[in-house]
Design a protein around this motif. Structure first.
Motif, PDB file in Angstrom:
ATOM      1  N   ALA A   1      38.041   4.936  16.289  1.00 58.61           N
ATOM      2  CA  ALA A   1      39.034   5.692  17.054  1.00 58.61           C
ATOM      3  C   ALA A   1      39.478   6.930  16.286  1.00 58.61           C
ATOM      4  O   ALA A   1      39.635   8.011  16.868  1.00 58.61           O
ATOM      5  N   THR A   2      39.658   6.791  14.985  1.00 60.39           N
ATOM      6  CA  THR A   2      40.034   7.952  14.175  1.00 60.39           C
ATOM      7  C   THR A   2      38.930   8.999  14.216  1.00 60.39           C
ATOM      8  O   THR A   2      39.197  10.185  14.427  1.00 60.39           O
ATOM      9  N   LEU A   3      37.707   8.568  14.051  1.00 62.94           N
ATOM     10  CA  LEU A   3      36.574   9.485  14.066  1.00 62.94           C
ATOM     11  C   LEU A   3      36.423  10.179  15.420  1.00 62.94           C
ATOM     12  O   LEU A   3      36.261  11.405  15.485  1.00 62.94           O
TER      13      LEU A   3
ATOM     14  N   ILE B   1      41.016  15.089  24.511  1.00 58.60           N
ATOM     15  CA  ILE B   1      42.002  15.343  23.462  1.00 58.60           C
ATOM     16  C   ILE B   1      43.271  14.531  23.684  1.00 58.60           C
ATOM     17  O   ILE B   1      43.847  13.996  22.736  1.00 58.60           O
ATOM     18  N   PHE B   2      43.698  14.402  24.928  1.00 57.41           N
ATOM     19  CA  PHE B   2      44.993  13.775  25.195  1.00 57.41           C
ATOM     20  C   PHE B   2      44.919  12.311  25.622  1.00 57.41           C
ATOM     21  O   PHE B   2      45.860  11.561  25.394  1.00 57.41           O
ATOM     22  N   TYR B   3      43.813  11.860  26.236  1.00 55.08           N
ATOM     23  CA  TYR B   3      43.731  10.480  26.716  1.00 55.08           C
ATOM     24  C   TYR B   3      43.410   9.493  25.599  1.00 55.08           C
ATOM     25  O   TYR B   3      43.974   8.412  25.544  1.00 55.08           O
ATOM     26  N   LYS B   4      42.495   9.833  24.714  1.00 56.59           N
ATOM     27  CA  LYS B   4      42.139   9.027  23.548  1.00 56.59           C
ATOM     28  C   LYS B   4      41.755   7.592  23.915  1.00 56.59           C
ATOM     29  O   LYS B   4      42.381   6.610  23.503  1.00 56.59           O
ATOM     30  N   ALA B   5      40.686   7.470  24.684  1.00 48.43           N
ATOM     31  CA  ALA B   5      40.221   6.159  25.146  1.00 48.43           C
ATOM     32  C   ALA B   5      39.890   5.221  23.996  1.00 48.43           C
ATOM     33  O   ALA B   5      40.172   4.020  24.055  1.00 48.43           O
TER      34      ALA B   5
ATOM     35  N   ASP C   1      40.851  11.311  16.617  1.00 51.26           N
ATOM     36  CA  ASP C   1      41.922  11.880  15.785  1.00 51.26           C
ATOM     37  C   ASP C   1      41.461  12.555  14.497  1.00 51.26           C
ATOM     38  O   ASP C   1      42.277  12.808  13.612  1.00 51.26           O
ATOM     39  N   ALA C   2      40.197  12.835  14.340  1.00 56.94           N
ATOM     40  CA  ALA C   2      39.674  13.309  13.053  1.00 56.94           C
ATOM     41  C   ALA C   2      40.197  14.687  12.644  1.00 56.94           C
ATOM     42  O   ALA C   2      40.301  14.983  11.454  1.00 56.94           O
ATOM     43  N   PHE C   3      40.518  15.532  13.596  1.00 58.36           N
ATOM     44  CA  PHE C   3      40.918  16.904  13.299  1.00 58.36           C
ATOM     45  C   PHE C   3      42.278  17.211  13.925  1.00 58.36           C
ATOM     46  O   PHE C   3      42.682  16.568  14.877  1.00 58.36           O
ATOM     47  N   ARG C   4      42.935  18.218  13.369  1.00 57.58           N
ATOM     48  CA  ARG C   4      44.225  18.642  13.907  1.00 57.58           C
ATOM     49  C   ARG C   4      44.155  20.131  14.200  1.00 57.58           C
ATOM     50  O   ARG C   4      43.619  20.909  13.407  1.00 57.58           O
TER      51      ARG C   4
ATOM     52  N   PRO D   1      45.530  23.528  13.938  1.00 54.72           N
ATOM     53  CA  PRO D   1      46.500  24.071  12.974  1.00 54.72           C
ATOM     54  C   PRO D   1      47.800  24.518  13.647  1.00 54.72           C
ATOM     55  O   PRO D   1      47.798  25.110  14.727  1.00 54.72           O
ATOM     56  N   GLY D   2      48.901  24.188  12.989  1.00 54.19           N
ATOM     57  CA  GLY D   2      50.218  24.576  13.486  1.00 54.19           C
ATOM     58  C   GLY D   2      50.759  23.675  14.578  1.00 54.19           C
ATOM     59  O   GLY D   2      51.826  23.940  15.123  1.00 54.19           O
ATOM     60  N   THR D   3      50.018  22.604  14.904  1.00 59.28           N
ATOM     61  CA  THR D   3      50.472  21.673  15.943  1.00 59.28           C
ATOM     62  C   THR D   3      50.301  20.245  15.445  1.00 59.28           C
ATOM     63  O   THR D   3      49.729  20.011  14.382  1.00 59.28           O
ATOM     64  N   ASN D   4      50.780  19.309  16.225  1.00 61.76           N
ATOM     65  CA  ASN D   4      50.521  17.889  15.951  1.00 61.76           C
ATOM     66  C   ASN D   4      49.413  17.352  16.843  1.00 61.76           C
ATOM     67  O   ASN D   4      49.229  16.144  16.940  1.00 61.76           O
ATOM     68  N   ILE D   5      48.692  18.240  17.511  1.00 65.95           N
ATOM     69  CA  ILE D   5      47.631  17.826  18.427  1.00 65.95           C
ATOM     70  C   ILE D   5      46.380  17.502  17.627  1.00 65.95           C
ATOM     71  O   ILE D   5      45.865  18.328  16.883  1.00 65.95           O
ATOM     72  N   ARG D   6      45.922  16.275  17.805  1.00 65.97           N
ATOM     73  CA  ARG D   6      44.733  15.811  17.104  1.00 65.97           C
ATOM     74  C   ARG D   6      43.607  15.601  18.104  1.00 65.97           C
ATOM     75  O   ARG D   6      43.842  15.274  19.259  1.00 65.97           O
ATOM     76  N   PHE D   7      42.389  15.776  17.629  1.00 70.83           N
ATOM     77  CA  PHE D   7      41.209  15.527  18.447  1.00 70.83           C
ATOM     78  C   PHE D   7      40.094  15.061  17.530  1.00 70.83           C
ATOM     79  O   PHE D   7      40.208  15.131  16.312  1.00 70.83           O
TER      80      PHE D   7
END
Length: 138
Positions: free
Chosen positions: A28-30, A107-111, A33-36, A38-44
Protein backbone atom coordinates in the motif's frame (compact mmCIF):
# COMPACT_ATOMS: atom_id res chain seq x y z
CA UNK A 1 -1.59 -34.57 13.46
CA UNK A 2 -0.73 -32.59 16.60
CA UNK A 3 2.27 -31.01 14.85
CA UNK A 4 0.00 -29.92 12.01
CA UNK A 5 -2.31 -28.20 14.50
CA UNK A 6 0.60 -26.32 16.02
CA UNK A 7 1.67 -25.19 12.58
CA UNK A 8 -1.81 -24.04 11.59
CA UNK A 9 -2.86 -22.42 14.84
CA UNK A 10 0.38 -21.77 16.66
CA UNK A 11 3.33 -19.50 16.21
CA UNK A 12 3.86 -20.09 12.51
CA UNK A 13 0.28 -19.19 11.73
CA UNK A 14 0.52 -16.04 13.83
CA UNK A 15 3.77 -15.09 12.10
CA UNK A 16 2.26 -15.71 8.66
CA UNK A 17 -0.78 -13.56 9.55
CA UNK A 18 1.46 -10.75 10.76
CA UNK A 19 3.68 -11.12 7.69
CA UNK A 20 0.64 -10.90 5.40
CA UNK A 21 -0.47 -7.66 7.08
CA UNK A 22 3.05 -6.23 6.92
CA UNK A 23 3.34 -7.15 3.22
CA UNK A 24 -0.03 -5.51 2.52
CA UNK A 25 1.09 -2.34 4.31
CA UNK A 26 4.35 -2.23 2.36
CA UNK A 27 2.49 -2.74 -0.91
CA UNK A 28 0.00 0.00 0.00
CA UNK A 29 2.85 2.38 0.77
CA UNK A 30 4.53 1.58 -2.53
CA UNK A 31 1.37 1.83 -4.63
CA UNK A 32 -0.54 4.57 -2.80
CA UNK A 33 1.78 6.69 -0.61
CA UNK A 34 5.38 6.49 -1.84
CA UNK A 35 5.67 10.13 -2.94
CA UNK A 36 4.45 13.49 -1.70
CA UNK A 37 3.53 16.51 -3.77
CA UNK A 38 5.94 19.20 -2.50
CA UNK A 39 4.34 21.81 -0.26
CA UNK A 40 1.28 19.64 0.40
CA UNK A 41 0.27 16.61 2.44
CA UNK A 42 -1.00 14.88 -0.71
CA UNK A 43 0.65 11.53 -1.20
CA UNK A 44 0.57 9.24 -4.21
CA UNK A 45 2.32 6.10 -5.32
CA UNK A 46 3.18 3.93 -8.24
CA UNK A 47 -0.50 3.13 -8.84
CA UNK A 48 -1.09 6.71 -10.03
CA UNK A 49 2.15 6.80 -12.02
CA UNK A 50 1.76 3.43 -13.76
CA UNK A 51 -1.94 4.24 -14.22
CA UNK A 52 -0.89 6.98 -16.65
CA UNK A 53 -0.47 4.12 -19.12
CA UNK A 54 -4.24 3.95 -19.55
CA UNK A 55 -5.34 0.35 -19.77
CA UNK A 56 -2.15 -1.71 -19.34
CA UNK A 57 -1.04 0.29 -16.30
CA UNK A 58 -4.36 -0.22 -14.55
CA UNK A 59 -4.34 -3.93 -15.36
CA UNK A 60 -0.82 -4.23 -13.96
CA UNK A 61 -1.65 -2.44 -10.71
CA UNK A 62 -4.85 -4.50 -10.39
CA UNK A 63 -2.84 -7.73 -10.66
CA UNK A 64 -0.25 -6.53 -8.13
CA UNK A 65 -3.05 -5.32 -5.84
CA UNK A 66 -4.53 -8.83 -5.74
CA UNK A 67 -1.75 -9.96 -3.38
CA UNK A 68 -3.51 -8.83 -0.15
CA UNK A 69 -6.81 -10.27 -1.42
CA UNK A 70 -5.15 -13.65 -1.96
CA UNK A 71 -3.54 -13.40 1.48
CA UNK A 72 -6.94 -12.66 3.03
CA UNK A 73 -8.45 -15.64 1.22
CA UNK A 74 -5.64 -17.91 2.46
CA UNK A 75 -6.18 -16.64 6.00
CA UNK A 76 -9.85 -17.59 5.89
CA UNK A 77 -11.45 -14.19 5.32
CA UNK A 78 -15.18 -14.12 4.82
CA UNK A 79 -16.66 -13.98 1.36
CA UNK A 80 -17.97 -10.48 2.12
CA UNK A 81 -14.50 -9.22 3.06
CA UNK A 82 -13.02 -10.65 -0.14
CA UNK A 83 -15.81 -9.01 -2.17
CA UNK A 84 -15.12 -5.65 -0.49
CA UNK A 85 -11.43 -5.94 -1.26
CA UNK A 86 -12.11 -6.88 -4.89
CA UNK A 87 -14.59 -4.02 -5.18
CA UNK A 88 -11.92 -1.60 -3.99
CA UNK A 89 -9.52 -2.86 -6.64
CA UNK A 90 -12.19 -3.03 -9.33
CA UNK A 91 -13.38 0.51 -8.71
CA UNK A 92 -9.80 1.75 -8.72
CA UNK A 93 -9.15 -0.02 -12.04
CA UNK A 94 -12.38 0.95 -13.78
CA UNK A 95 -12.20 4.62 -12.88
CA UNK A 96 -8.44 4.52 -13.40
CA UNK A 97 -9.00 3.93 -17.10
CA UNK A 98 -10.56 7.41 -17.51
CA UNK A 99 -7.77 9.80 -18.57
CA UNK A 100 -7.02 12.49 -15.97
CA UNK A 101 -9.87 11.60 -13.66
CA UNK A 102 -8.44 8.12 -13.15
CA UNK A 103 -5.10 9.47 -11.98
CA UNK A 104 -6.78 11.83 -9.53
CA UNK A 105 -8.96 8.98 -8.30
CA UNK A 106 -5.85 6.83 -7.74
CA UNK A 107 -4.28 9.62 -5.68
CA UNK A 108 -7.27 10.13 -3.40
CA UNK A 109 -9.08 6.74 -3.23
CA UNK A 110 -6.05 4.60 -2.27
CA UNK A 111 -7.59 1.17 -2.85
CA UNK A 112 -4.47 -0.66 -1.69
CA UNK A 113 -4.35 1.25 1.60
CA UNK A 114 -8.04 0.40 2.13
CA UNK A 115 -7.35 -3.28 1.47
CA UNK A 116 -4.37 -3.29 3.84
CA UNK A 117 -6.63 -1.90 6.60
CA UNK A 118 -9.30 -4.51 5.86
CA UNK A 119 -6.72 -7.31 6.05
CA UNK A 120 -5.31 -5.85 9.26
CA UNK A 121 -8.78 -5.79 10.85
CA UNK A 122 -9.43 -9.38 9.74
CA UNK A 123 -6.16 -10.60 11.26
CA UNK A 124 -6.77 -8.66 14.48
CA UNK A 125 -10.24 -10.22 14.79
CA UNK A 126 -8.79 -13.69 14.16
CA UNK A 127 -6.18 -13.12 16.88
CA UNK A 128 -8.86 -11.98 19.34
CA UNK A 129 -10.96 -15.03 18.53
CA UNK A 130 -7.98 -17.35 19.00
CA UNK A 131 -7.12 -15.72 22.33
CA UNK A 132 -10.70 -16.07 23.57
CA UNK A 133 -11.08 -19.67 22.42
CA UNK A 134 -10.86 -22.27 25.16
CA UNK A 135 -7.40 -23.84 25.32
CA UNK A 136 -7.30 -27.63 25.06
CA UNK A 137 -4.52 -29.64 26.59
CA UNK A 138 -2.75 -32.18 24.50
Amino acid sequence: MEAAKRTLFGRRAARSRDAAVEDARKLATLLDDAFRIPGTNIRFGWDAIVGLLYGPGDVATFIVGLSPVIAAWRLGASRWLLIRMLMNLGLDSIIGIIPGIGTLFDIFYKANRRNARLLDRHVAAAKRAAAEAPQTGG
